[in-house]
Enzyme design. Structure first.
Site, PDB file in Angstrom:
ATOM      1  N   ASP A   1       0.871  -1.172   0.000  1.00 42.65           N
ATOM      2  CA  ASP A   1       0.000   0.000   0.000  1.00 42.65           C
ATOM      3  C   ASP A   1       0.917   1.233   0.000  1.00 42.65           C
ATOM      4  O   ASP A   1       1.425   1.614   1.048  1.00 42.65           O
ATOM      5  CB  ASP A   1      -0.898  -0.039   1.241  1.00 42.65           C
ATOM      6  CG  ASP A   1      -1.693   1.219   1.468  1.00 42.65           C
ATOM      7  OD1 ASP A   1      -1.866   1.980   0.504  1.00 42.65           O
ATOM      8  OD2 ASP A   1      -2.118   1.445   2.620  1.00 42.65           O
TER       9      ASP A   1
ATOM     10  N   GLU B   1      -0.290  10.579   1.186  1.00 42.34           N
ATOM     11  CA  GLU B   1      -1.666  10.055   1.257  1.00 42.34           C
ATOM     12  C   GLU B   1      -1.987   9.556   2.659  1.00 42.34           C
ATOM     13  O   GLU B   1      -3.100   9.749   3.158  1.00 42.34           O
ATOM     14  CB  GLU B   1      -1.845   8.928   0.229  1.00 42.34           C
ATOM     15  CG  GLU B   1      -3.286   8.447   0.073  1.00 42.34           C
ATOM     16  CD  GLU B   1      -3.649   7.239   0.945  1.00 42.34           C
ATOM     17  OE1 GLU B   1      -4.799   6.782   0.878  1.00 42.34           O
ATOM     18  OE2 GLU B   1      -2.773   6.753   1.699  1.00 42.34           O
TER      19      GLU B   1
ATOM     20  N   HIS C   1      -1.003  -1.879   6.349  1.00 45.80           N
ATOM     21  CA  HIS C   1      -0.346  -1.017   7.346  1.00 45.80           C
ATOM     22  C   HIS C   1       0.418  -1.854   8.371  1.00 45.80           C
ATOM     23  O   HIS C   1       0.391  -1.558   9.574  1.00 45.80           O
ATOM     24  CB  HIS C   1      -1.353  -0.097   8.043  1.00 45.80           C
ATOM     25  CG  HIS C   1      -1.858   0.994   7.166  1.00 45.80           C
ATOM     26  ND1 HIS C   1      -2.519   2.109   7.652  1.00 45.80           N
ATOM     27  CD2 HIS C   1      -1.824   1.171   5.820  1.00 45.80           C
ATOM     28  CE1 HIS C   1      -2.851   2.907   6.652  1.00 45.80           C
ATOM     29  NE2 HIS C   1      -2.446   2.352   5.530  1.00 45.80           N
TER      30      HIS C   1
END
Length: 350
Positions: free
Chosen positions: A173, A201, A312
């Site tokens: 990600d 982001e 994450h």
């Protein structure tokens, strides 16, 4: 694709510290056979205005973010431990005891061991503000000779292939999205397009806000990784999406209500071309679309995401088949969306 993705995942790029990723992407864009004008804006976004074989009646933007979750050093204790702060949303359970790279130097995130804990301490992972990074320094002076406040920290987690086409790495990600965008210009595309590789982001869609303002797109497709919670003990309705189910086309998340006609059209085109897609079973998460669709007078926006487990964390997991099918869908959209123009009649139900 996999070699490119591995190279991108192995580069450090915490939000606001994306320079190594940016340099790699710039080098790869310069090797593309497609003609393009490339700029790096004041925020650090990379924006490529790509000339296709044909002029497009709309300005179509594809966006993916370069940054990853991580940490920044905030100081050092007298004993040589490093204090740090998280950058982006992370659960302390995936942080405690993990190997990290502190500005390139190896370290370990630690804290009080379980046999030293008492009472309620034994029942929970310590908060991040009670953890420290051990780089082996004997004192504050030694620690600050290695790193300084503001230096970036990333998980030290390699790229590893698992069974059945699965693979794990940190920063999937959204290095996966970056790799997919780069794949769109491995050859000259049919129509003009704009590619935006955005910064920050993970801390509030900041790069996307400035990039969209500059580009002024008529239509945008945001490419990102999204949570796949298809693991043991999670009820079906809370699994969000499934690895192996193909690209995720969202109708809504926590930041965006996506253009309904565009959402319907993308899923229809995918079905007609034999590309499996899925949508989210929960309204959760968000991505750069949250900033892009509100830019200037508004932008018709869609999200095409990769289902990713353990997002994450030091060990995000994707499946190569999903990556390939998402690449096929993006190539289809780059070829077909300009032909649809920017007619709003379908969105208005006419």
């Amino acid at each position: 694709m996999m070699i490119r993705l591995q190279e991108l995942c192995e580069l450090p790029g915490v939000s606001g510290r994306e320079e190594f990723v940016r340099e790699s992407i710039l080098n790869q864009l310069k090797r593309s056979p497609a003609e393009m004008r490339i700029q790096v804006d004041a925020m650090g976004n990379v924006i490529a205005y790509v000339t296709g074989k044909k002029r497009s009646p709309i300005r179509l933007l594809f966006a993916a973010h370069m940054d990853e979750v991580g940490f920044l050093v905030t100081g050092a204790t007298e004993e040589g431990w490093l204090r740090f702060t998280p950058v982006g949303g992370m659960d302390s359970r995936v942080v405690f005891g993990k190997r990290v790279l502190v500005n390139g130097h190896p370290g370990v995130i630690g804290g009080k061991a379980t046999h030293q804990c008492t009472g309620e301490e034994k029942q929970k992972v310590p908060d991040m503000d009670r953890m420290l990074i051990d780089v082996g320094a004997a004192c504050r002076e030694e620690a600050l000779a290695i790193v300084q406040p503001g230096d970036p920290v990333v998980f030290d987690s390699g790229f590893l292939r698992l069974e059945n086409g699965f693979f794990k790495a940190r920063a999937l990600d959204d290095r996966a999205g970056c790799a997919l965008l780069l794949g769109l210009v491995d050859e000259t595309p049919e129509f003009d397009m704009v590619l935006a590789f955005t910064v920050q982001e993970e801390v509030g869609l900041r790069g996307a806000e400035t990039a969209a303002f500059s580009v002024e797109p008529d239509m945008a497709v945001v490419v990102d990784a999204t949570t796949a919670a298809d693991t043991m003990g999670i009820p079906e309705e809370r699994q969000v999406c499934h690895i192996g189910g193909g690209p995720v086309v969202s109708f809504m998340d926590s930041r965006t209500l996506y253009d309904r006609a565009l959402y319907t059209e993308i899923r229809r085109m995918a079905e007609e071309n034999g590309i499996p897609t899925q949508t989210k079973t929960m309204v959760a998460g968000g991505n750069d679309a949250g900033a892009i669709h509100r830019s200037r007078g508004g932008v018709r926006t869609a999200a095409v995401s990769l289902p990713c487990r353990y997002i994450h964390s030091p060990a995000c997991v994707l499946q190569e088949r999903d990556l390939e099918e998402t690449a096929a869908l993006l190539r289809l959209l780059a070829r077909e969306l300009p032909c649809k123009g920017n007619d709003q009649s379908a969105a208005d139900g006419q």
